[in-house]
Design an enzyme around this catalytic site. Structure first.
Site, short mmCIF file in Angstrom:
data_model
loop_
_atom_site.label_atom_id
_atom_site.label_comp_id
_atom_site.label_asym_id
_atom_site.label_seq_id
_atom_site.Cartn_x
_atom_site.Cartn_y
_atom_site.Cartn_z
N MET A 198 -4.40 -6.75 -6.90
CA MET A 198 -3.87 -7.73 -7.84
C MET A 198 -4.93 -8.68 -8.41
O MET A 198 -4.74 -9.89 -8.44
CB MET A 198 -2.73 -8.52 -7.17
CG MET A 198 -1.54 -7.63 -6.86
SD MET A 198 -0.98 -6.75 -8.35
CE MET A 198 0.52 -6.01 -7.77
N ARG A 199 -6.05 -8.08 -8.82
CA ARG A 199 -7.10 -8.89 -9.47
C ARG A 199 -7.65 -8.11 -10.65
O ARG A 199 -7.67 -6.87 -10.62
CB ARG A 199 -8.28 -9.12 -8.51
CG ARG A 199 -7.96 -10.08 -7.45
CD ARG A 199 -9.06 -10.30 -6.46
NE ARG A 199 -8.48 -11.03 -5.35
CZ ARG A 199 -8.31 -12.33 -5.33
NH1 ARG A 199 -8.74 -13.07 -6.35
NH2 ARG A 199 -7.73 -12.93 -4.31
N HIS A 239 0.00 1.22 -13.03
CA HIS A 239 0.72 0.06 -13.52
C HIS A 239 2.20 0.43 -13.69
O HIS A 239 2.50 1.49 -14.23
CB HIS A 239 0.12 -0.40 -14.86
CG HIS A 239 0.80 -1.62 -15.39
ND1 HIS A 239 0.59 -2.87 -14.84
CD2 HIS A 239 1.72 -1.78 -16.37
CE1 HIS A 239 1.35 -3.75 -15.47
NE2 HIS A 239 2.04 -3.12 -16.40
N ASN A 262 -6.33 2.86 -12.10
CA ASN A 262 -5.31 1.88 -11.72
C ASN A 262 -3.94 2.47 -12.01
O ASN A 262 -3.80 3.32 -12.88
CB ASN A 262 -5.50 0.60 -12.54
CG ASN A 262 -4.48 -0.47 -12.19
OD1 ASN A 262 -4.20 -0.71 -11.00
ND2 ASN A 262 -3.89 -1.11 -13.19
N GLY A 303 0.79 -1.24 0.00
CA GLY A 303 0.00 0.00 0.00
C GLY A 303 0.81 1.28 0.00
O GLY A 303 0.36 2.30 0.52
N SER A 304 2.00 1.28 -0.64
CA SER A 304 2.77 2.53 -0.66
C SER A 304 2.09 3.59 -1.53
O SER A 304 2.19 4.79 -1.25
CB SER A 304 4.21 2.29 -1.10
OG SER A 304 4.29 2.00 -2.47
C1 GAR Z 1 2.96 -0.93 -7.61
O1 GAR Z 1 4.24 -0.94 -8.20
C2 GAR Z 1 1.88 -0.95 -8.67
O2 GAR Z 1 2.24 -0.20 -9.81
C3 GAR Z 1 1.80 -2.42 -8.98
O3 GAR Z 1 1.91 -3.05 -7.74
C4 GAR Z 1 2.70 -2.24 -6.88
C5 GAR Z 1 1.91 -2.01 -5.61
O4 GAR Z 1 2.70 -1.36 -4.66
N1 GAR Z 1 0.59 -2.74 -9.63
C6 GAR Z 1 0.51 -3.65 -10.60
O5 GAR Z 1 1.45 -4.31 -10.98
C7 GAR Z 1 -0.88 -3.81 -11.22
N2 GAR Z 1 -0.80 -4.55 -12.43
P1 GAR Z 1 2.05 -0.67 -3.40
O6 GAR Z 1 1.17 -1.74 -2.75
O7 GAR Z 1 3.21 -0.33 -2.54
O8 GAR Z 1 1.28 0.52 -3.86
#
Ligand code: GAR
Length: 223
Positions: A97-98, A116, A114, A19-20
């Site tokens: 992640m869904r 990415h 979203n 969740g950053s």
């Molecule tokens: C982030 O890098 C985001 O871009 C990626 O997951 C990470 C979540 O980090 N999302 C994906 O890959 C979606 N396809 P976080 O939980 O620290 O925000």
């Protein structure tokens, strides 16, 4: 109407992990850069660190687990209902992640964002940074987009680019990209909160936005 007098945008956040990005949004709100409030955090993972962040900020959170529902559609219908009940005006996927189900997309058309970790449409899906490294691109980055029924295919709002350097590992490239994710996500939400985003089919128009005048090459030009 003066921006600060408009009601704060109510955001529903969906997150599966650390969740950053959620934190970056909380920080932008805390610093007064984003006129919004988090109505609820919904997670599919009871051990997501995002929950700790919600607790710390006294934000309501719900653990909604797909296994508790008869089908994927029923799961997302329920998520949509929880968000509607709380009057969310925007849904933000922050490391969720869904692939979002139709019931949720139909409930919030062009109101689900979203982030990415790649320059879409390159490298959608999982491990965007690793895909970019393995492909050998010289420039990668991150993308904030609206969510449609495809995987990372919806209209693009903001992209930020970073160089890929020859010594990069998945971790170093991910860290370079993440720093920019934390800047562009609050910015995209701010544009939405200010009513400055119009979606026309696949393309997004942003009102009163300066055109960028610079570029970079990687490696840098030496001629
Ligand atoms: C982030 O890098 C985001 O871009 C990626 O997951 C990470 C979540 O980090 N999302 C994906 O890959 C979606 N396809 P976080 O939980 O620290 O925000």
């Amino acid at each position: 109407m003066n921006e600060q007098k408009m009601p704060a945008l109510k955001i529903g956040v969906l997150a599966s992990g650390r969740g950053s990005n959620f934190q970056a949004i909380l920080d932008a709100i805390g610093k007064g850069k984003l006129h919004a409030e988090i109505a609820v955090l919904i997670t599919d993972n009871p051990s997501a660190f995002a929950i700790e962040r919600a607790r710390k900020h006294h934000i309501e959170y719900l653990v909604v687990h797909p296994a508790d529902y008869a089908s994927r559609e029923e799961y997302f219908r329920n998520v949509a209902e929880e968000l509607r009940t709380r009057n969310a005006g925007l849904i933000v996927l922050a490391g969720f992640m869904r692939i979002v189900g139709k019931a949720l997309i139909d409930a919030f058309p062009n109101r689900i964002m979203n982030i990415h970790p790649a320059l879409l449409p390159s490298f959608p899906g999982l491990h965007g940074q690793k895909q970019a490294l393995e492909y050998g691109v010289r420039i990668s980055g991150c993308t904030v987009h609206f969510v449609d029924e495809g995987m990372d295919t919806g209209p693009i709002i903001i992209q930020a680019a970073v160089p890929v350097v020859q010594e990069d590992t998945e971790d170093t490239l991910s860290a370079r990209i993440l720093e920019l994710e934390h800047k562009i996500y609050p910015e995209a939400i701010r544009l939405f909160a200010e009513g400055r985003i119009d979606v026309h089919g696949r393309t997004v128009q942003i009102k009163d936005y300066p055109n960028i005048q610079s570029f970079f090459t990687n490696p840098p030009l030496d001629i």
